[in-house]
Design an enzyme around this catalytic site. Sequence first.
Site, PDB file in Angstrom:
ATOM      1  N   HIS A 226      33.114  45.617  45.170  1.00  0.00           N
ATOM      2  CA  HIS A 226      34.210  44.674  44.487  1.00  0.00           C
ATOM      3  C   HIS A 226      34.952  45.562  43.905  1.00  0.00           C
ATOM      4  O   HIS A 226      36.285  45.335  43.957  1.00  0.00           O
ATOM      5  CB  HIS A 226      33.605  43.563  43.685  1.00  0.00           C
ATOM      6  CG  HIS A 226      34.465  42.575  43.187  1.00  0.00           C
ATOM      7  ND1 HIS A 226      35.018  41.429  43.754  1.00  0.00           N
ATOM      8  CD2 HIS A 226      35.245  42.395  41.877  1.00  0.00           C
ATOM      9  CE1 HIS A 226      35.864  40.487  43.371  1.00  0.00           C
ATOM     10  NE2 HIS A 226      35.961  41.415  42.056  1.00  0.00           N
ATOM     11  N   GLU A 227      34.399  46.097  42.857  1.00  0.00           N
ATOM     12  CA  GLU A 227      35.204  46.963  41.918  1.00  0.00           C
ATOM     13  C   GLU A 227      35.766  48.084  42.810  1.00  0.00           C
ATOM     14  O   GLU A 227      36.902  48.602  42.251  1.00  0.00           O
ATOM     15  CB  GLU A 227      34.509  47.611  40.637  1.00  0.00           C
ATOM     16  CG  GLU A 227      33.626  46.447  39.961  1.00  0.00           C
ATOM     17  CD  GLU A 227      34.663  45.522  39.356  1.00  0.00           C
ATOM     18  OE1 GLU A 227      35.878  45.712  39.270  1.00  0.00           O
ATOM     19  OE2 GLU A 227      34.323  44.155  39.236  1.00  0.00           O
TER      20      GLU A 227
ATOM     21  N   HIS B 249      39.311  46.962  43.825  1.00  0.00           N
ATOM     22  CA  HIS B 249      40.078  46.939  42.867  1.00  0.00           C
ATOM     23  C   HIS B 249      40.745  48.753  42.678  1.00  0.00           C
ATOM     24  O   HIS B 249      41.815  48.995  42.662  1.00  0.00           O
ATOM     25  CB  HIS B 249      39.364  46.708  41.605  1.00  0.00           C
ATOM     26  CG  HIS B 249      39.554  45.414  41.389  1.00  0.00           C
ATOM     27  ND1 HIS B 249      40.764  44.359  41.588  1.00  0.00           N
ATOM     28  CD2 HIS B 249      38.438  44.394  41.073  1.00  0.00           C
ATOM     29  CE1 HIS B 249      40.270  42.993  41.325  1.00  0.00           C
ATOM     30  NE2 HIS B 249      39.138  43.094  40.895  1.00  0.00           N
TER      31      HIS B 249
ATOM     32  N   GLU C  35      43.012  40.960  43.190  1.00  0.00           N
ATOM     33  CA  GLU C  35      41.760  40.246  43.526  1.00  0.00           C
ATOM     34  C   GLU C  35      41.579  40.325  45.095  1.00  0.00           C
ATOM     35  O   GLU C  35      40.528  40.281  45.579  1.00  0.00           O
ATOM     36  CB  GLU C  35      41.615  38.902  43.014  1.00  0.00           C
ATOM     37  CG  GLU C  35      40.579  38.286  42.816  1.00  0.00           C
ATOM     38  CD  GLU C  35      39.601  38.632  42.062  1.00  0.00           C
ATOM     39  OE1 GLU C  35      39.799  39.731  41.210  1.00  0.00           O
ATOM     40  OE2 GLU C  35      38.192  38.693  42.306  1.00  0.00           O
TER      41      GLU C  35
END
Lengths: 505, 505
Positions: A272-273, A276, A302
């Site tokens: 997830h990170e 980003h 996001e």
Amino acid sequence: MSTPYTLLESRFARIADLDHARGILHWDMETMMPDGAAPHRGEAMATLGVIRHEILTDPALGEAVAAAEADPDRAGVDGAPLDAWQRANLVEIGRVRRHATAVPADLVAAQTRAAAKCQHAWRDARARSDFEGLRPLLEEVLRLTREEAAAKAEALDLSPYDALLDQYEPGGRSARIDTLFEDLAAFLPDTIEAAIARQAAEPEPVALPGPFPVDVQERLGRELIGIVGFDRHHGRLDVSTHPFCGGADGDVRITTRYDEADFTSALMGMLHETGHALYEQGRPEPWLRQPVGAARGMTLHESQSLLIEMQAGRSRPFLRYLAPRAAAAFGGTGPAWTADNLYRLATRVARGFIRVDADEVTYPAHVILRYRLERAMLAGDLALADLPAAWDERMRELLGITPPDQARGCLQDIHWPSGAIGYFPTYTLGALAAAQLFAAAREAIGDLDDRLAAGDFGPLVAWLRRHVHARASATSTDRILEDATGAPLGTAVYKQHIRARYLDA
Amino acid sequence: MSTPYTLLESRFARIADLDHARGILHWDMETMMPDGAAPHRGEAMATLGVIRHEILTDPALGEAVAAAEADPDRAGVDGAPLDAWQRANLVEIGRVRRHATAVPADLVAAQTRAAAKCQHAWRDARARSDFEGLRPLLEEVLRLTREEAAAKAEALDLSPYDALLDQYEPGGRSARIDTLFEDLAAFLPDTIEAAIARQAAEPEPVALPGPFPVDVQERLGRELIGIVGFDRHHGRLDVSTHPFCGGADGDVRITTRYDEADFTSALMGMLHETGHALYEQGRPEPWLRQPVGAARGMTLHESQSLLIEMQAGRSRPFLRYLAPRAAAAFGGTGPAWTADNLYRLATRVARGFIRVDADEVTYPAHVILRYRLERAMLAGDLALADLPAAWDERMRELLGITPPDQARGCLQDIHWPSGAIGYFPTYTLGALAAAQLFAAAREAIGDLDDRLAAGDFGPLVAWLRRHVHARASATSTDRILEDATGAPLGTAVYKQHIRARYLDA
């Protein structure tokens, strides 16, 4: 020769340097700082913010904006016309400046202090499930946020809520969100019900037998984020209580937290990170220090994290790649370690109380609830005294469950204590955008599933670079999405994705 | 009510916040930063420096200084007279401002750029032992440093060398250093000879049998710095290539580097940096953000690190405390692990090429050599082309050895490539001050040796707090030393210490 426009670039380069410092200091605060240093760090962060605000609100800056806007055909170096990126930069500079000048400096300072106090108290209040104890501080934060919203509404000619939303999602409007969220709110209850029923009808997935040593988790995680494309020469991975992606230009820092009982939580969090981080690392180098070089907004941000985690990371093809590697890393054998079992674990649907633990099917319900409550709070239609009851009621409506306490109810998030109203909807807008972008990428990359099954993220990330990251803030979220996917942001592709993954397959 | 003096305090609080950011960013650069982030970090650091310089050189600040100096009896809040600390603060503010305004901003910027290039090239040049390759960049740094020295000499009414020295050691003067160093230069050769001869006449100390795992070294190190008094709620210990004490107010960060073959090197290094850290952590809380709250200068700073490392850390009593603990930590037994053997290892004297590896007897020779050379370079009496030969010649004179290459000769230190002239002498001034302060503390604390043998640094650190740390910059180095030891800085006590430890015992 210096022109009004070149003056703007040099002022914003200075702001970029202040933001570099703020980004690293914030990362340090969450990962490294000794506890006793908090007061001094708070002062230092506040001062950097004040200096930044002074630069942004300097009348000379406003005059330079006006002069460059008045004559963009001669505002460049040596009287040259501004090129497309410079023009877009001028638009962004105007936007950033309007937000900054809308709010008087003493209100900014009061908000910083009130939010710091409230966030600090929130940790205790949450631990004790004591909303009433927190309420006076939260009232103050809300009061100041409403003042800010009113000031920005006036200056930007927007509704108060949209004026706040515009900070996180430039151009985002609640009228549009209402439509999207109504559609989702109608879609979700039956879909959640059906997904859970379908999973209940199948054999339970086999639990992965831990414990999973932290050093092995970290090694595997580093390997995977490298495969996805995280550039460790321009970033770091560390540990923090709340995982985030931060840092600075050229130095993008992500964090995770390890659970010895469940390695998938840290691993999926790292993916997830990394989503980003790829966005931050993929912005165009020459524009990194200017507003036009910033990531477009929280919806696309996001979308990138959810695309890598939810769309790619929890897909069957990628889990076919991951399964044998995870088994080898942890020395696991047997039915728990098959790709199919990992997939069933990674896509398990359950009605839960906690947003950050939610699966992708129930997550929008958590967001819609918050969005509706924060709009009502900001409008003065919902008193804070009534928030806990309203929270629980909406929770029953949307998810059919009642939180056993306030810690697992209206006290679970830091957003409101920190004064962030208008942020929550971007999580679900991002989920919609992620589905839409991933579908378009799969269309464009014929063998995307095979690539993911081979651990090859190259074509996917190259596609995202070109269609999203490299455009930075040179155009709008809508335009980026339409150019990349052929359609504006909508619910259709997201719903297809949920149906395909949870109902049809 | 705001007065000229209160304006000064608020401006300097802002500078303290910028310095907080600079301190943490610098620490991060040395310990955490990914390699690709260097260019952006360089820009950010430069901008924070420019903003700091702008605040310091703002004419309004100068007017406030003049107004407060003109009427100190009414410059306080509501027209009250300034108290002693405020008056001392005003003196320091004037000093800091005079240094800043003496140098034009474009010279500062040119120095920053030239030093960054030269430092970067120095790492390669040292690796290749190639002074000639570095020389053009070093010429530029030296040229700009001489410009700076001339400008400061004019503004401060000092000689060029003293104007530079005054930045590191406020009030320090080369005439005085000449006297002290001549005395030491006369004392050293025979003393070194005698110490080495004496140690040669005894049986060799037994080498400690490694390897020593890094995690055990770290655990033992953390325990020891805690015992000495390092406050881990307001600081950290990390690893860097070059150990240092840095960080920020309320957040003092020390570093070390581990050698698996020799645990004493990291351990003694940690004690050294802890001495620096105690000084930073012991400054008076209400004045931390003002110039008067700063450590007095590099002489006293170095005195604190050397007092903890050399005077206390390598003393027989403390090594009696350490020996069984180190043996237990590493599972060591036998003659290598006796307190007496550790003491003989910790006080071994040898003529070496490298300053940072030197023992306390030969160290001053390394410093005197550099002091004399840098004075000649600054005065234009020594061309850089002649530096390598001059270095080697002085090395033979003072230590009787000739470096086998330039890496172990004039290329070993980063000070000159970074433009720091006037810094070196403070190492040895610090050693003199350390001996003097430790002797005074032992006089004051009757059972100091017993305390150290029990691992109890409490009384020693309390004495240092009162006599050195708590005075910060409220008075001069000389006054602090005279008040604490009854005498100005001199060579007598240092020579006694060296004789007692290396010749008499």
